[in-house]
Design a protein around this motif. Sequence first.
Motif, mmCIF file in Angstrom:
data_model
loop_
_atom_site.group_PDB
_atom_site.id
_atom_site.type_symbol
_atom_site.label_atom_id
_atom_site.label_comp_id
_atom_site.label_asym_id
_atom_site.label_seq_id
_atom_site.Cartn_x
_atom_site.Cartn_y
_atom_site.Cartn_z
ATOM 1 N N THR A 114 0.834 -1.203 0.000
ATOM 2 C CA THR A 114 0.000 0.000 0.000
ATOM 3 C C THR A 114 0.869 1.254 0.000
ATOM 4 O O THR A 114 0.613 2.211 -0.747
ATOM 5 C CB THR A 114 -0.912 0.015 1.242
ATOM 6 O OG1 THR A 114 -1.624 -1.219 1.303
ATOM 7 C CG2 THR A 114 -1.897 1.162 1.181
ATOM 8 N N ALA A 115 1.889 1.247 0.839
ATOM 9 C CA ALA A 115 2.746 2.437 0.949
ATOM 10 C C ALA A 115 3.408 2.746 -0.386
ATOM 11 O O ALA A 115 3.456 3.908 -0.810
ATOM 12 C CB ALA A 115 3.796 2.222 2.030
ATOM 13 N N GLY A 150 -1.862 -5.056 -4.452
ATOM 14 C CA GLY A 150 -0.817 -5.497 -5.380
ATOM 15 C C GLY A 150 -1.201 -5.122 -6.808
ATOM 16 O O GLY A 150 -0.372 -4.630 -7.579
ATOM 17 N N GLY A 151 -2.490 -5.336 -7.138
ATOM 18 C CA GLY A 151 -2.958 -4.990 -8.480
ATOM 19 C C GLY A 151 -2.841 -3.494 -8.726
ATOM 20 O O GLY A 151 -2.370 -3.057 -9.783
ATOM 21 N N ILE A 152 -3.227 -2.701 -7.718
ATOM 22 C CA ILE A 152 -3.150 -1.239 -7.878
ATOM 23 C C ILE A 152 -1.697 -0.793 -8.009
ATOM 24 O O ILE A 152 -1.374 0.085 -8.812
ATOM 25 C CB ILE A 152 -3.861 -0.554 -6.701
ATOM 26 C CG1 ILE A 152 -5.370 -0.802 -6.806
ATOM 27 C CG2 ILE A 152 -3.579 0.940 -6.692
ATOM 28 C CD1 ILE A 152 -6.166 -0.306 -5.638
ATOM 29 N N LEU A 153 -0.822 -1.441 -7.230
ATOM 30 C CA LEU A 153 0.600 -1.105 -7.329
ATOM 31 C C LEU A 153 1.119 -1.376 -8.743
ATOM 32 O O LEU A 153 1.810 -0.540 -9.333
ATOM 33 C CB LEU A 153 1.403 -1.908 -6.305
ATOM 34 C CG LEU A 153 2.929 -1.787 -6.396
ATOM 35 C CD1 LEU A 153 3.362 -0.344 -6.206
ATOM 36 C CD2 LEU A 153 3.613 -2.670 -5.367
ATOM 37 N N SER A 190 -7.153 8.487 -7.434
ATOM 38 C CA SER A 190 -8.470 8.050 -6.965
ATOM 39 C C SER A 190 -8.495 6.546 -6.733
ATOM 40 O O SER A 190 -8.929 6.072 -5.677
ATOM 41 C CB SER A 190 -9.543 8.411 -7.998
ATOM 42 O OG SER A 190 -9.596 9.781 -8.199
ATOM 43 N N VAL A 191 -8.034 5.792 -7.735
ATOM 44 C CA VAL A 191 -8.065 4.331 -7.603
ATOM 45 C C VAL A 191 -7.215 3.894 -6.416
ATOM 46 O O VAL A 191 -7.626 3.045 -5.610
ATOM 47 C CB VAL A 191 -7.563 3.675 -8.910
ATOM 48 C CG1 VAL A 191 -7.381 2.190 -8.713
ATOM 49 C CG2 VAL A 191 -8.537 3.959 -10.040
ATOM 50 N N THR A 192 -6.034 4.520 -6.280
ATOM 51 C CA THR A 192 -5.157 4.152 -5.171
ATOM 52 C C THR A 192 -5.810 4.476 -3.829
ATOM 53 O O THR A 192 -5.766 3.671 -2.891
ATOM 54 C CB THR A 192 -3.823 4.906 -5.289
ATOM 55 O OG1 THR A 192 -3.343 4.785 -6.620
ATOM 56 C CG2 THR A 192 -2.806 4.346 -4.329
ATOM 57 N N ALA A 193 -6.427 5.656 -3.756
ATOM 58 C CA ALA A 193 -7.069 6.055 -2.498
ATOM 59 C C ALA A 193 -8.194 5.087 -2.141
ATOM 60 O O ALA A 193 -8.346 4.700 -0.980
ATOM 61 C CB ALA A 193 -7.608 7.478 -2.605
ATOM 62 N N VAL A 194 -8.974 4.678 -3.134
ATOM 63 C CA VAL A 194 -10.074 3.749 -2.874
ATOM 64 C C VAL A 194 -9.535 2.429 -2.346
ATOM 65 O O VAL A 194 -10.043 1.881 -1.366
ATOM 66 C CB VAL A 194 -10.880 3.498 -4.171
ATOM 67 C CG1 VAL A 194 -11.991 2.504 -3.885
ATOM 68 C CG2 VAL A 194 -11.448 4.773 -4.704
ATOM 69 N N GLY A 195 -8.500 1.946 -3.008
ATOM 70 C CA GLY A 195 -7.949 0.665 -2.575
ATOM 71 C C GLY A 195 -7.351 0.760 -1.187
ATOM 72 O O GLY A 195 -7.469 -0.154 -0.372
ATOM 73 N N ALA A 196 -6.710 1.886 -0.910
ATOM 74 C CA ALA A 196 -5.945 1.988 0.321
ATOM 75 C C ALA A 196 -6.788 2.370 1.531
ATOM 76 O O ALA A 196 -6.435 2.024 2.652
ATOM 77 C CB ALA A 196 -4.819 3.002 0.141
#
Lengths: 386, 369
Positions: free
Chosen positions: B15-16, B149-152, B195-201
């Motif tokens: 996540t980080a 992991g997918g978002i990363l 946005s996508v990262t924020a949602v996932g995180a």
Amino acid sequence: MLTIFSDYTLRTVALGAGALGIVSGVLGSFAVLRKQSLLGDAISHAALPGVVIGFLIGGKSPLALLIGAAGAGWLGTLVVRSIVRTTRIKDDGALGLVLSVFFGIGLMLLTFVQRQPDASQAGLDTFLFGQAAALVRSDVVTIALLGAVAIATVAVFWKEFKLLSFDPEFGTTLGLPMGRIDVLLTTLLVIAIVIGLQTVGVVLMSAMVVAPGAAARQWTNRLGVMVPLSALFGATAGVSGAVISSQEAQLPTGPMIVLSASVLVLVSLSLAPGRGLLWELWRRRKNRKRLSVDAVLADLYALDLQHEDEHPHSVAALNAMSAERDGVGEELKQLEDRGWASQAAEEQWVLTDAGRAEARLRSRSASMPGDGRASEEADGRLGAAP
Amino acid sequence: MTQPQLEIQAIAVVTAIACALPGVFLVLRRVALLSDAISHSILLGIVLAFFVAGSVTSPLLIVGAAAMGLITVVLVQALTRTKLVANDAAIGLVFPALFSIAVVLIARYSGDVHLDTDVVLLGELAFAPFERLVIAGYDMGPQSLYLMGGILLLNFAGLLLFYKELKLATFDAALAAALGFSPALVHFGLMGMVSVTAVGAFDAVGSILVVALMIAPPATAYLLTDRLPSMIAGSALIGAAAAIGGYWLAHLLDASIAGSIATVLGAMFAVAFALAPQRGLIAVARRRGRQRWEFARTMLAIHLLNHEGLPEAADENRVEHLKDGLGWDGDFTAEVVKQAKRNGLLWEGEGALILTDSGRRLAESAVAA
């Protein structure tokens, strides 16, 4: 609706929210003008560790929580200032950093305290979303007292704060300690935010700082009008939010106050005379209409030049002269109203003498710079000069 | 280390890093606070998508939330473009309004459903390993590890593919536009990523600490390097280190993991702020001190040069006389003279100071400049 006069709880909440709206409206005006709208967001988040420490030291005493919150919020603004001043990280980065890191520290401390065996469960909910419904008389008194002190200070330092908002360099050249005045104004903002945390909570407090000021800014260009107006908007949002949320179950007060403030902003943005969006729309329409009337006049004149005598021209010809034109009826009517054109027959229009003179005047002033006659004159003058 | 401990740290690290990648450009483009706005207003997207989908596990929630993130950016931009409010005020107006609508909707219509605003705002990493991804009866590990992991991977791929465009649009938007890249497209691409990262995180660390993960590592790395690739790599490393350090701090204190990670991030920033080799407070203070002595030595050399060869030289160029000539006190003068001697700028003969060739050159070049 009238229960506001009889219902004790509602009256307390509405009074508290209204007082809070006044204070945050006054201080928020300066924040909006100084482009520090989001400083409020940072301060309110940064207050959390102070609240926890205040709780650890002073127990549930509201004063200890307030002092802790104010201390941490103030420290947050100090850190933001020193980061912006000494590094190349800009306002936004410094604010975001302080906001999230201070909040994280607060969250860590809070969970640490809560998991101690003898800790009473102080809820984080109150801090996050506020708990306006739980306001009691002493809270309102605290808000009113601290708020009155803050507003009185603004009144005393009115001239200095005005200078700070509009031309701090000028203030420095006058020999005023602008740095210290800045710290004072920021301290007042911290006070305004801290007294609001209990009512509307961390996340929404930033809106209470920004919204009334941004709304009031639309109606006036004078600080002396904007600040009281902003206070009025803040009070209106506070009271109406409190009243609306009391009308139905499960309408949380904090968000209703913020939504009321947002409605005020929307109304101001659309309606404000001279700069509102509707005003702008109307002005644009008027301009477009004026331009299209001018274009029809010019076209009619162009047709008129083709003939020695007065000759009527068909609407169809005028329509064909511009690709994006659909109908010239309204424009011709406007021209007729001004006495520049008249209807000769069905669908046939003719330029009047006044219209011809007007059109000639316009076409000349429009083509002046490249005009042959003008350059001739200039040449003549050049020739006469030596 | 137990299995869940390992898994929590893995999720935190992934996540980080996923947050740090877009964060670099948020900080460089001076729009860091849009991450704050987006991470709050996605709540409304989640709520609306929840009403449509009727469940909290539907993938529609992620789509709705990411869309709301972009809508937030569009609204902020539209409001700024009216020129009626400044950009920062526009941010401060839009996200609290959207967030308020979300809170009201939750309070009114989903009272008995699991959609808790606390969880959205604060997250709880400790619960992340409970949701398992099970395929054909096999436990494949925690769901959020796969999600993040997918978002990363997505962020990494986006960064690789559009590195040139992002770099150009960030450092020279006008040139980017002139060369035919659309800065607006780059901006919205980046905001989509955020946005996508924020949602996932937010599920793992909560919406407020998403901001910490996005801004603190790049801000720290920004103090340590002048090069974009090393800033990106540094941000990822700092984020990952803080994730692991924060986990163990939380373990030690029995406190919130997300809060502890933010605390460690803050500590790392503070260290860089104080100690960064070029830009840290200490480095700057030392540089100022060094320049002070350098300046004093040059002043001394110029003073000596001015009186050199003149009748009063024997008087003016005595150590005791410098106090009047340059307005220095005794200790300071003694130290400057000592340094100047050590640097071979002058020597002392017959009670007066005499410039060496290199001292004369220094004074002459300083005067000429």
